[in-house]
Design a protein around this motif. Structure first.
Motif, PDB file in Angstrom:
ATOM      1  N   THR A   2      -5.420  -5.128   6.345  1.00 48.15           N
ATOM      2  CA  THR A   2      -5.019  -3.911   5.661  1.00 48.15           C
ATOM      3  C   THR A   2      -4.677  -2.754   6.584  1.00 48.15           C
ATOM      4  OG1 THR A   2      -7.351  -3.337   5.468  1.00 48.15           O
ATOM      5  CG2 THR A   2      -6.336  -4.437   3.598  1.00 48.15           C
ATOM      6  N   ALA A  16      -2.880   0.648   5.152  1.00 48.87           N
ATOM      7  CA  ALA A  16      -3.507   1.651   4.301  1.00 48.87           C
ATOM      8  C   ALA A  16      -3.716   2.952   5.052  1.00 48.87           C
ATOM      9  CB  ALA A  16      -4.841   1.135   3.778  1.00 48.87           C
ATOM     10  N   GLU A  56      -7.348   5.758   1.700  1.00 48.70           N
ATOM     11  CA  GLU A  56      -7.427   4.491   0.974  1.00 48.70           C
ATOM     12  C   GLU A  56      -8.467   3.574   1.599  1.00 48.70           C
ATOM     13  OE1 GLU A  56      -3.401   3.529   1.467  1.00 48.70           O
ATOM     14  OE2 GLU A  56      -2.769   4.404  -0.419  1.00 48.70           O
ATOM     15  N   THR A  75     -11.796   2.018  -0.276  1.00 50.99           N
ATOM     16  CA  THR A  75     -12.108   0.596  -0.281  1.00 50.99           C
ATOM     17  C   THR A  75     -13.495   0.343   0.284  1.00 50.99           C
ATOM     18  OG1 THR A  75      -9.773   0.089   0.007  1.00 50.99           O
ATOM     19  CG2 THR A  75     -11.330  -1.680   0.485  1.00 50.99           C
ATOM     20  N   THR A 127      -7.486  -4.803  -3.780  1.00 53.25           N
ATOM     21  CA  THR A 127      -6.335  -3.937  -3.549  1.00 53.25           C
ATOM     22  C   THR A 127      -5.083  -4.791  -3.612  1.00 53.25           C
ATOM     23  OG1 THR A 127      -6.484  -4.223  -1.144  1.00 53.25           O
ATOM     24  CG2 THR A 127      -7.604  -2.308  -2.090  1.00 53.25           C
ATOM     25  N   ASN A 152      -0.357  -4.606  -3.630  1.00 52.45           N
ATOM     26  CA  ASN A 152       0.918  -3.903  -3.640  1.00 52.45           C
ATOM     27  C   ASN A 152       1.945  -4.746  -4.381  1.00 52.45           C
ATOM     28  OD1 ASN A 152       0.682  -1.511  -1.514  1.00 52.45           O
ATOM     29  ND2 ASN A 152      -0.308  -3.299  -0.616  1.00 52.45           N
ATOM     30  N   THR A 199       5.958  -4.426  -4.321  1.00 49.98           N
ATOM     31  CA  THR A 199       7.007  -3.684  -3.636  1.00 49.98           C
ATOM     32  C   THR A 199       8.366  -4.212  -4.066  1.00 49.98           C
ATOM     33  OG1 THR A 199       5.519  -3.547  -1.734  1.00 49.98           O
ATOM     34  CG2 THR A 199       7.781  -2.843  -1.397  1.00 49.98           C
ATOM     35  N   TYR A 226      -1.839  -9.383  -2.942  1.00 51.08           N
ATOM     36  CA  TYR A 226      -3.093  -9.154  -3.656  1.00 51.08           C
ATOM     37  C   TYR A 226      -4.254  -9.550  -2.744  1.00 51.08           C
ATOM     38  CZ  TYR A 226       0.650  -9.661  -6.997  1.00 51.08           C
ATOM     39  OH  TYR A 226       1.868  -9.548  -7.634  1.00 51.08           O
ATOM     40  N   SER A 246       5.169  -0.225   3.823  1.00 52.74           N
ATOM     41  CA  SER A 246       4.764   1.178   3.885  1.00 52.74           C
ATOM     42  C   SER A 246       5.395   1.939   5.043  1.00 52.74           C
ATOM     43  CB  SER A 246       3.234   1.295   3.985  1.00 52.74           C
ATOM     44  OG  SER A 246       2.770   0.714   5.186  1.00 52.74           O
ATOM     45  N   PHE A 282      -0.654   6.341  -6.162  1.00 49.68           N
ATOM     46  CA  PHE A 282      -0.448   4.896  -6.161  1.00 49.68           C
ATOM     47  C   PHE A 282       1.015   4.485  -6.009  1.00 49.68           C
ATOM     48  CE2 PHE A 282      -0.245   6.310 -10.556  1.00 49.68           C
ATOM     49  CZ  PHE A 282       0.901   5.696 -11.030  1.00 49.68           C
ATOM     50  N   ASN A 321       7.143   1.148  -3.707  1.00 47.37           N
ATOM     51  CA  ASN A 321       5.876   0.463  -3.477  1.00 47.37           C
ATOM     52  C   ASN A 321       4.822   1.009  -4.430  1.00 47.37           C
ATOM     53  OD1 ASN A 321       3.967  -1.251  -2.184  1.00 47.37           O
ATOM     54  ND2 ASN A 321       3.242   0.478  -0.979  1.00 47.37           N
ATOM     55  N   ARG A 333       0.896   0.672  -5.453  1.00 53.80           N
ATOM     56  CA  ARG A 333      -0.416   0.195  -5.037  1.00 53.80           C
ATOM     57  C   ARG A 333      -1.292  -0.043  -6.257  1.00 53.80           C
ATOM     58  NH1 ARG A 333       1.121   3.949  -1.257  1.00 53.80           N
ATOM     59  NH2 ARG A 333       0.270   5.673  -2.470  1.00 53.80           N
TER      60      ARG A 333
END
Length: 422
Positions: free
Chosen positions: A21, A24, A28, A32, A44, A46, A48, A74, A166, A388, A419, A421
């Protein structure tokens, strides 16, 4: 071991050596961490979506149409101690899929996808598990991990990484492509990490060199050699600003009789991936990677901007890319207080193609076009719409590595990325 301390240690390890990750933002990551501390697990993800098209140059015989594609990612993290198991024991599961229609290499002339996320994890649109990893922190400075994991996050950079969702979208500015021939996207492996001040300092892995994104990987485990990787990522404080200097070496004992298509970088003919049969077959290959990020400015919340760069050296007897260079600037918008969560990037890359006569001949035979040096530029601005959702506008200018008359002029690509989230 103190429970909170072990959680903090292993979370840092997961960021570095389990390759997950790093995209992030600091807030974020904190959310988490808090979720794991309270519930023992966190989810968490995305989704996209990309709308990209060729707006100039390219193959004049093909239409400059806008194409829609996307990627779903995921991720589940589990703290086993919360469920009565071993302290410092963590599980990580990642599942991915792609959808839509990507830009045709026959039109862009690019050997690396302009939107890498929309090409992963495989050429089908099925959902695949690309990470299923167990981590055990043995102390505050040492952890072991094993399982199935992907290599996209193996070359972390604060300004040029982001898994293509991102930060930059083009693979050449997401990771170092010099390592692609020797390392699969997803396969089984194991390793250890040494930490300093809760940051990963040295990571060593042994991995199956055969890509097993679409299978469990046990049937192919080490049937074709092994991939050894050692990486050192040293935090720096030049001029009082944080940064990193990274050095990675990889060696694969795999036997190379051909170069097979790969969603991360593909040699193609008329836009279709082709297998290149090697005249000079070889056992083993290597690559050396260098990577840096250096902040020029940052605030108390950790937002800021800075410079980045990469260098990659490949074994040109089997690697079409003997030298890779990239550099640029990226980070958050620090000029407007109301847009501090926006981000931007400007990056340039250069591909120095192999000069091995036999490999060049093999590529020309397979593609009917041949291979030459290439380069590219990418500019993006990412609008943070809400907590998000981000909307990114992106422009790319690609000097094709395909030795074809269609691509004497650079190809211009314009697009947008949304994107969400989860």
């Amino acid at each position: 071991m103190n429970h909170c301390l072990s959680l903090r240690i292993t979370w840092k390890v997961c960021l570095a050596c389990l390759l997950v990750t790093s995209t992030a933002q600091a807030g974020e990551l904190a959310e988490t961490y808090e979720a794991m501390q309270e519930n023992g697990y966190s989810f968490t993800g995305n989704v996209t979506q990309f709308g990209f098209g060729v707006v100039g140059g390219g193959n004049d015989s093909l239409p400059d149409s806008l194409l829609y594609s996307g990627h779903g990612d995921y991720l589940l993290n589990v703290d086993a101690s919360k469920f009565g198991l071993q302290d410092g024991l963590f599980f990580r599961l990642r599942a991915e899929h792609r959808f839509g229609e990507q830009l045709d290499p026959a039109n862009t002339g690019s050997v690396m996808p302009p939107t890498i996320a929309s090409h992963l994890p495989a050429e089908t649109e099925n959902l695949y598990i690309t990470n299923l990893v167990v981590t055990q922190a043995l102390s505050e400075n040492f952890a072991l991990f094993m399982g199935k994991f992907d290599t996209l996050d193996g070359d972390r950079n604060d300004f040029a990484h982001g898994r293509g969702v991102s930060q930059f979208s083009n693979l050449a500015l997401v990771t170092n492509p010099a390592a692609i021939v020797g390392s699969p996207y997803s396969s089984l492996g194991a390793g250890f990490a040494i930490l300093h001040d809760y940051e990963p300092l040295f990571v060593f892995t042994i991995m199956n060199p055969t890509d097993t994104t679409r299978t469990s990987g046990f049937d192919e485990l080490f049937n074709n050699g092994a991939l050894l990787t050692a990486g050192l990522r040293v935090p720096t404080n030049f001029f009082g600003k944080r940064g990193h200097q990274s050095f990675t070496a990889l060696y694969s004992t795999q036997y190379f009789s051909e170069l097979v298509p790969d969603p991360r970088a593909t040699i193609s003919k008329s836009g279709k991936p082709v297998t290149v049969t090697l005249t000079n077959k070889q056992e083993g290959t290597y690559a050396f990677l260098y990577n840096f990020d250096q902040y020029l400015y940052s605030d108390r919340q950790g937002r800021g901007f800075g410079l980045f760069g990469r260098v990659g050296v490949g074994d040109q007897s089997v690697n079409p890319l003997r030298l890779f260079l990239s550099a640029g600037i990226g980070g958050h918008n620090m000029l407007s207080r109301s847009r501090r969560n926006d981000s931007f990037g400007a990056g340039y890359y250069y591909l120095d193609a192999t000069k091995d006569a036999s490999l060049l001949t093999d590529i020309a035979t397979a593609t009917s076009e041949g291979l030459r040096d290439g380069q590219g530029l990418e500019l993006y601005y990412n609008f943070n719409i809400c907590s998000f959702m981000d909307l990114t506008f992106d422009y790319q200018l690609i000097g094709s590595a395909s030795d074809s008359s269609y691509f004497e002029d650079p190809t211009s690509i314009l697009g947008a990325r949304l994107n969400i989230r989860l």
